[in-house]
Design a protein around this motif. Structure first.
Motif, PDB file in Angstrom:
ATOM      1  N   LEU A  43     -27.903 -12.143   9.504  1.00  0.00           N
ATOM      2  CA  LEU A  43     -27.711 -12.210  10.901  1.00  0.00           C
ATOM      3  C   LEU A  43     -26.955 -13.286  11.951  1.00  0.00           C
ATOM      4  O   LEU A  43     -25.634 -12.602  12.234  1.00  0.00           O
ATOM      5  CB  LEU A  43     -29.183 -11.748  11.472  1.00  0.00           C
ATOM      6  CG  LEU A  43     -29.714 -10.433  11.492  1.00  0.00           C
ATOM      7  CD1 LEU A  43     -31.361 -10.845  12.138  1.00  0.00           C
ATOM      8  CD2 LEU A  43     -29.345  -9.285  11.737  1.00  0.00           C
ATOM      9  N   ASP A  44     -27.383 -14.426  10.709  1.00  0.00           N
ATOM     10  CA  ASP A  44     -26.106 -15.317  11.597  1.00  0.00           C
ATOM     11  C   ASP A  44     -25.040 -14.998  10.726  1.00  0.00           C
ATOM     12  O   ASP A  44     -23.822 -15.917  11.667  1.00  0.00           O
ATOM     13  CB  ASP A  44     -26.800 -17.092  11.636  1.00  0.00           C
ATOM     14  CG  ASP A  44     -27.891 -17.265  12.248  1.00  0.00           C
ATOM     15  OD1 ASP A  44     -28.479 -15.935  13.015  1.00  0.00           O
ATOM     16  OD2 ASP A  44     -28.612 -18.215  11.513  1.00  0.00           O
ATOM     17  N   ALA A  45     -24.887 -15.091   9.819  1.00  0.00           N
ATOM     18  CA  ALA A  45     -23.763 -15.033   9.313  1.00  0.00           C
ATOM     19  C   ALA A  45     -22.782 -13.902   9.736  1.00  0.00           C
ATOM     20  O   ALA A  45     -21.441 -14.470  10.143  1.00  0.00           O
ATOM     21  CB  ALA A  45     -23.802 -14.630   7.682  1.00  0.00           C
ATOM     22  N   PRO A 158     -23.047  -5.798   7.311  1.00  0.00           N
ATOM     23  CA  PRO A 158     -22.863  -5.783   5.636  1.00  0.00           C
ATOM     24  C   PRO A 158     -22.625  -5.289   4.390  1.00  0.00           C
ATOM     25  O   PRO A 158     -23.688  -4.511   4.463  1.00  0.00           O
ATOM     26  CB  PRO A 158     -23.688  -7.895   5.478  1.00  0.00           C
ATOM     27  CG  PRO A 158     -24.887  -6.709   7.168  1.00  0.00           C
ATOM     28  CD  PRO A 158     -24.233  -6.002   7.685  1.00  0.00           C
ATOM     29  N   VAL A 159     -21.867  -5.579   3.636  1.00  0.00           N
ATOM     30  CA  VAL A 159     -22.784  -5.236   2.530  1.00  0.00           C
ATOM     31  C   VAL A 159     -22.788  -6.293   1.621  1.00  0.00           C
ATOM     32  O   VAL A 159     -21.302  -6.919   0.908  1.00  0.00           O
ATOM     33  CB  VAL A 159     -21.651  -3.723   2.326  1.00  0.00           C
ATOM     34  CG1 VAL A 159     -21.590  -3.616   0.627  1.00  0.00           C
ATOM     35  CG2 VAL A 159     -21.223  -2.579   2.956  1.00  0.00           C
ATOM     36  N   ALA A 160     -23.670  -6.139   0.582  1.00  0.00           N
ATOM     37  CA  ALA A 160     -23.777  -6.693  -0.286  1.00  0.00           C
ATOM     38  C   ALA A 160     -22.847  -6.417  -1.436  1.00  0.00           C
ATOM     39  O   ALA A 160     -22.212  -5.839  -2.545  1.00  0.00           O
ATOM     40  CB  ALA A 160     -24.975  -7.155  -1.512  1.00  0.00           C
ATOM     41  N   ALA A 220     -18.663 -15.699   3.261  1.00  0.00           N
ATOM     42  CA  ALA A 220     -18.797 -17.243   2.651  1.00  0.00           C
ATOM     43  C   ALA A 220     -19.861 -17.702   2.960  1.00  0.00           C
ATOM     44  O   ALA A 220     -20.479 -18.278   1.951  1.00  0.00           O
ATOM     45  CB  ALA A 220     -17.466 -17.956   2.365  1.00  0.00           C
ATOM     46  N   GLU A 221     -20.351 -18.199   3.317  1.00  0.00           N
ATOM     47  CA  GLU A 221     -21.850 -18.654   3.832  1.00  0.00           C
ATOM     48  C   GLU A 221     -23.166 -18.179   3.362  1.00  0.00           C
ATOM     49  O   GLU A 221     -23.736 -19.063   2.761  1.00  0.00           O
ATOM     50  CB  GLU A 221     -21.695 -19.546   5.418  1.00  0.00           C
ATOM     51  CG  GLU A 221     -22.635 -18.118   6.253  1.00  0.00           C
ATOM     52  CD  GLU A 221     -20.540 -17.660   7.031  1.00  0.00           C
ATOM     53  OE1 GLU A 221     -19.917 -17.172   6.053  1.00  0.00           O
ATOM     54  OE2 GLU A 221     -20.868 -17.183   7.943  1.00  0.00           O
ATOM     55  N   LEU A 222     -23.351 -17.132   2.951  1.00  0.00           N
ATOM     56  CA  LEU A 222     -24.233 -16.119   2.007  1.00  0.00           C
ATOM     57  C   LEU A 222     -23.786 -16.667   0.738  1.00  0.00           C
ATOM     58  O   LEU A 222     -24.453 -15.981   0.007  1.00  0.00           O
ATOM     59  CB  LEU A 222     -24.573 -14.588   2.065  1.00  0.00           C
ATOM     60  CG  LEU A 222     -24.030 -14.433   3.472  1.00  0.00           C
ATOM     61  CD1 LEU A 222     -24.365 -13.826   4.554  1.00  0.00           C
ATOM     62  CD2 LEU A 222     -25.515 -15.798   4.469  1.00  0.00           C
ATOM     63  N   LEU A 234     -18.192  -8.276   5.026  1.00  0.00           N
ATOM     64  CA  LEU A 234     -18.266  -7.902   6.354  1.00  0.00           C
ATOM     65  C   LEU A 234     -17.644  -6.914   6.703  1.00  0.00           C
ATOM     66  O   LEU A 234     -16.631  -6.777   6.993  1.00  0.00           O
ATOM     67  CB  LEU A 234     -18.904  -8.857   7.869  1.00  0.00           C
ATOM     68  CG  LEU A 234     -18.833  -8.233   9.281  1.00  0.00           C
ATOM     69  CD1 LEU A 234     -20.669  -7.915   8.968  1.00  0.00           C
ATOM     70  CD2 LEU A 234     -18.593  -8.805   9.833  1.00  0.00           C
ATOM     71  N   VAL A 235     -18.282  -5.147   5.917  1.00  0.00           N
ATOM     72  CA  VAL A 235     -17.638  -4.077   6.753  1.00  0.00           C
ATOM     73  C   VAL A 235     -17.408  -4.283   8.327  1.00  0.00           C
ATOM     74  O   VAL A 235     -17.822  -4.266   9.661  1.00  0.00           O
ATOM     75  CB  VAL A 235     -17.924  -2.813   6.083  1.00  0.00           C
ATOM     76  CG1 VAL A 235     -16.733  -2.255   6.995  1.00  0.00           C
ATOM     77  CG2 VAL A 235     -18.301  -2.889   4.710  1.00  0.00           C
ATOM     78  N   LEU A 236     -15.823  -4.354   8.927  1.00  0.00           N
ATOM     79  CA  LEU A 236     -15.583  -4.054   9.923  1.00  0.00           C
ATOM     80  C   LEU A 236     -14.165  -2.994  10.386  1.00  0.00           C
ATOM     81  O   LEU A 236     -13.164  -2.984  10.218  1.00  0.00           O
ATOM     82  CB  LEU A 236     -14.355  -5.481  10.839  1.00  0.00           C
ATOM     83  CG  LEU A 236     -15.095  -7.038  10.071  1.00  0.00           C
ATOM     84  CD1 LEU A 236     -14.150  -7.679  10.929  1.00  0.00           C
ATOM     85  CD2 LEU A 236     -16.086  -6.505  10.975  1.00  0.00           C
ATOM     86  N   ALA A 237     -15.143  -2.051  10.626  1.00  0.00           N
ATOM     87  CA  ALA A 237     -14.470  -0.447  11.236  1.00  0.00           C
ATOM     88  C   ALA A 237     -14.263  -0.559  12.575  1.00  0.00           C
ATOM     89  O   ALA A 237     -14.464  -0.686  13.068  1.00  0.00           O
ATOM     90  CB  ALA A 237     -15.736   0.406  10.332  1.00  0.00           C
TER      91      ALA A 237
END
Length: 240
Positions: A43-45, A158-160, A220-222, A234-237
């Motif tokens: 969530l924070d990322a 987000p998508v892993a 990247a922080e994950l 993170l998908v940005l649509a």
């Protein structure tokens, strides 16, 4: 299981033998103490990646569950935030934890019409929900989110990255999906929860077909995989 305050094994079995809606109604009181709740790090990322793109007006949490997405939407949105889910049990928990937001019970594959949802939001997010939709259902989901956004509005989730073939996580996810398919083949009502049915390439194509412009930014922080790729993107649509 998972923690002393989490669900027991019999409770999880009862949930798994229910419908998706009924299963989450049963799980709701202990959902925050399971791994199914999106971790705060994710969530924070997500919030950090979205912050330079804001601020935003109204926010929408798609498949909001118990309201964890408010950790992202609350600081980023200057106006009211709305969460939508079809589990009354999950919404009751969200409403108790976040009375400052609006909570709506609805099937996100067919969001309500009217000014409350049509062209009403600047930012929509979703966390951990895509596995609950079969591939044939995702176009309706994405089309509904697009209708809910104002022109220029953003849908982010987000998508892993997929685990390396042959790794322990790879076999664990494959085993889980196989078990769910066997369960749904012999038991009704079905419980749709798959981890391998929404590859990024398919999701990007479906979002594009729904009329979104799509980019993906690494979180990247994950962490990163051994091959150097980010473990999560993170998908940005964006609605044009």
């Amino acid at each position: 299981m998972f923690s002393p305050r989490g669900p027991s094994l019999p409770e999880l079995v009862t949930q798994a033998l229910s419908s998706v809606e009924r299963g989450y109604d049963l799980l709701a009181p202990k959902f925050e103490h399971t791994p199914f709740r999106t971790p705060d790090a994710v969530l924070d990322a997500t919030a950090a990646a979205l912050r330079p793109l804001g601020p935003f007006g109204r926010g929408l949490d798609v498949c909001c569950g118990t309201g964890a997405g408010l950790r992202v939407l609350g600081p980023l949105c200057r106006e009211r935030v709305t969460g939508v889910d079809f589990s009354g049990g999950m919404l009751a928990r969200a409403r108790a934890a976040h009375p400052e937001a609006d909570w709506v019970r609805a099937d996100v594959r067919a969001l309500p019409a009217g000014e409350r949802f049509t062209g009403a939001f600047d930012l929509a997010v979703s966390f951990g929900a895509l596995g609950h939709f079969l591939p044939a259902e995702r176009p309706a989901l994405f089309a509904g989110v697009r209708r809910a956004l104002r022109p220029g509005g953003l849908f982010a989730f987000p998508v892993a990255a997929p685990p390396p073939v042959g790794s322990l996580p790879y076999w664990a996810l494959l085993g889980f999906d196989t078990a769910m398919r066997l369960r749904n083949a012999v038991w009704r009502p079905p419980f749709v929860m798959y981890y391998g049915t929404c590859p990024l390439s398919a999701v990007r194509a479906e979002l594009g077909a729904a009329g979104f412009g799509v980019t993906v930014v690494p979180l990247a922080e994950l962490g990163r995989r051994e091959d150097g790729a980010a473990r999560c993107g993170l998908v940005l649509a964006r609605r044009p």
